[in-house]
Design a protein around this motif. Structure first.
Motif, short mmCIF file in Angstrom:
data_model
loop_
_atom_site.label_atom_id
_atom_site.label_comp_id
_atom_site.label_asym_id
_atom_site.label_seq_id
_atom_site.Cartn_x
_atom_site.Cartn_y
_atom_site.Cartn_z
N MET A 180 0.83 -1.19 0.00
CA MET A 180 0.00 0.00 0.00
C MET A 180 0.88 1.25 0.00
O MET A 180 1.97 1.26 0.52
N ARG A 181 0.34 2.26 -0.56
CA ARG A 181 1.05 3.54 -0.63
C ARG A 181 0.75 4.35 0.62
O ARG A 181 -0.38 4.38 1.10
N SER A 182 1.73 5.02 1.10
CA SER A 182 1.51 5.88 2.26
C SER A 182 1.00 7.24 1.79
O SER A 182 1.21 7.62 0.63
N PRO A 183 0.33 7.98 2.63
CA PRO A 183 -0.16 9.30 2.25
C PRO A 183 0.96 10.25 1.80
O PRO A 183 0.73 11.11 0.96
N THR A 184 2.15 10.07 2.34
CA THR A 184 3.25 10.94 1.92
C THR A 184 3.67 10.64 0.48
O THR A 184 4.05 11.55 -0.25
N ASP A 185 3.61 9.35 0.08
CA ASP A 185 3.93 8.98 -1.31
C ASP A 185 2.92 9.61 -2.27
O ASP A 185 3.28 10.13 -3.32
N ILE A 186 1.66 9.54 -1.91
CA ILE A 186 0.61 10.10 -2.75
C ILE A 186 0.76 11.61 -2.85
O ILE A 186 0.62 12.20 -3.92
N THR A 187 1.08 12.25 -1.74
CA THR A 187 1.28 13.70 -1.74
C THR A 187 2.46 14.08 -2.63
O THR A 187 2.38 15.06 -3.37
N ALA A 188 3.53 13.30 -2.57
CA ALA A 188 4.71 13.59 -3.39
C ALA A 188 4.37 13.45 -4.88
O ALA A 188 4.79 14.29 -5.70
N VAL A 189 3.60 12.43 -5.23
CA VAL A 189 3.21 12.25 -6.63
C VAL A 189 2.29 13.40 -7.07
O VAL A 189 2.44 13.93 -8.17
N ASP A 190 1.35 13.79 -6.23
CA ASP A 190 0.46 14.91 -6.54
C ASP A 190 1.25 16.20 -6.77
O ASP A 190 0.94 16.98 -7.68
N GLU A 191 2.28 16.42 -5.96
CA GLU A 191 3.11 17.62 -6.12
C GLU A 191 3.87 17.59 -7.45
O GLU A 191 4.01 18.62 -8.11
N GLN A 192 4.36 16.41 -7.83
CA GLN A 192 5.05 16.29 -9.11
C GLN A 192 4.10 16.54 -10.28
O GLN A 192 4.47 17.20 -11.25
N ILE A 193 2.88 16.03 -10.17
CA ILE A 193 1.88 16.25 -11.23
C ILE A 193 1.58 17.73 -11.35
O ILE A 193 1.52 18.29 -12.45
N GLU A 194 1.39 18.39 -10.22
CA GLU A 194 1.11 19.83 -10.23
C GLU A 194 2.27 20.62 -10.82
O GLU A 194 2.06 21.60 -11.54
N ALA A 195 3.49 20.20 -10.53
CA ALA A 195 4.66 20.89 -11.08
C ALA A 195 4.73 20.74 -12.60
O ALA A 195 5.06 21.69 -13.31
N HIS A 196 4.41 19.55 -13.10
CA HIS A 196 4.43 19.33 -14.55
C HIS A 196 3.26 20.02 -15.25
O HIS A 196 3.36 20.38 -16.42
N LEU A 197 2.16 20.20 -14.53
CA LEU A 197 0.97 20.82 -15.11
C LEU A 197 1.01 22.35 -15.01
O LEU A 197 0.24 23.02 -15.70
#
Length: 183
Positions: free
Chosen positions: A1-18
């Protein structure tokens, strides 16, 4: 399972690319049924440069959201499928189409009207309508989204126009038409 910090890090990367496409994503977010995630998916799959597609029909054809008509000698062949397109774009447009069904907008009315003939057909048709709107919004920065309203179909089908159309058709077949009010 993914931890909430992993999901947050991925969300931040998506926002940076977008981030460079934030204005385009905000314009797409104006369309009913499209939220930030679907807007990001559309931009990721189609891009923002619409010069590749001369018309909205070209974009719909590329995405395989065009009606598949295979007929020969008046007989329809096959199942009417338009082929396999980008499944991620299709999923995003399908999700947006389903989200419009309960809205009091043109797209919502279109979905409800077509859903009587099949929900899948309605999803594809409304998804194509959304894709046409996307092309217009992304091809010209001056264009803004304007909803036609849920009563668009009823406003544009005037009873007198329809009556005269039927009379002309019957007269073309050789009939003399006399109208009398129904009792």
């Amino acid at each position: 399972m993914r931890s909430p910090t992993d999901i947050t890090a991925v969300d931040e990367q998506i926002e940076a690319h977008l981030a460079p496409f934030a204005a385009a994503a905000a314009r797409l977010d104006e369309i009913p049924g499209i939220g930030p995630v679907v807007a990001a998916t559309i931009i990721a799959e189609v891009g923002v440069d619409m010069s590749r597609f001369p018309t909205a029909g070209h974009l719909c054809s590329w995405a395989k959201f065009s009606p598949g008509i295979n007929s020969s000698a008046g007989k329809t062949k096959g199942n009417g499928s338009s082929g396999h397109g980008n499944r991620y774009l299709a999923a995003a447009l399908g999700e947006a189409a389903v989200m419009t069904r309960r809205t009091d907008t043109f797209l919502g009315a279109r979905y409800r009207r077509l859903a009587k003939r099949g929900k899948k057909r309605a999803i594809v048709a409304v998804g194509r309508s959304i894709l046409v709107v996307v092309w217009h919004l992304l091809s010209d920065e001056q264009v803004t989204f304007h909803d036609l309203g849920s009563d668009h179909y009823t406003r544009h089908i005037h009873p007198d126009t329809k009556k005269h159309s039927h009379i002309r058709q019957l007269e073309a077949l050789g009939y003399t038409v006399t109208l009398a009010p129904a009792a």
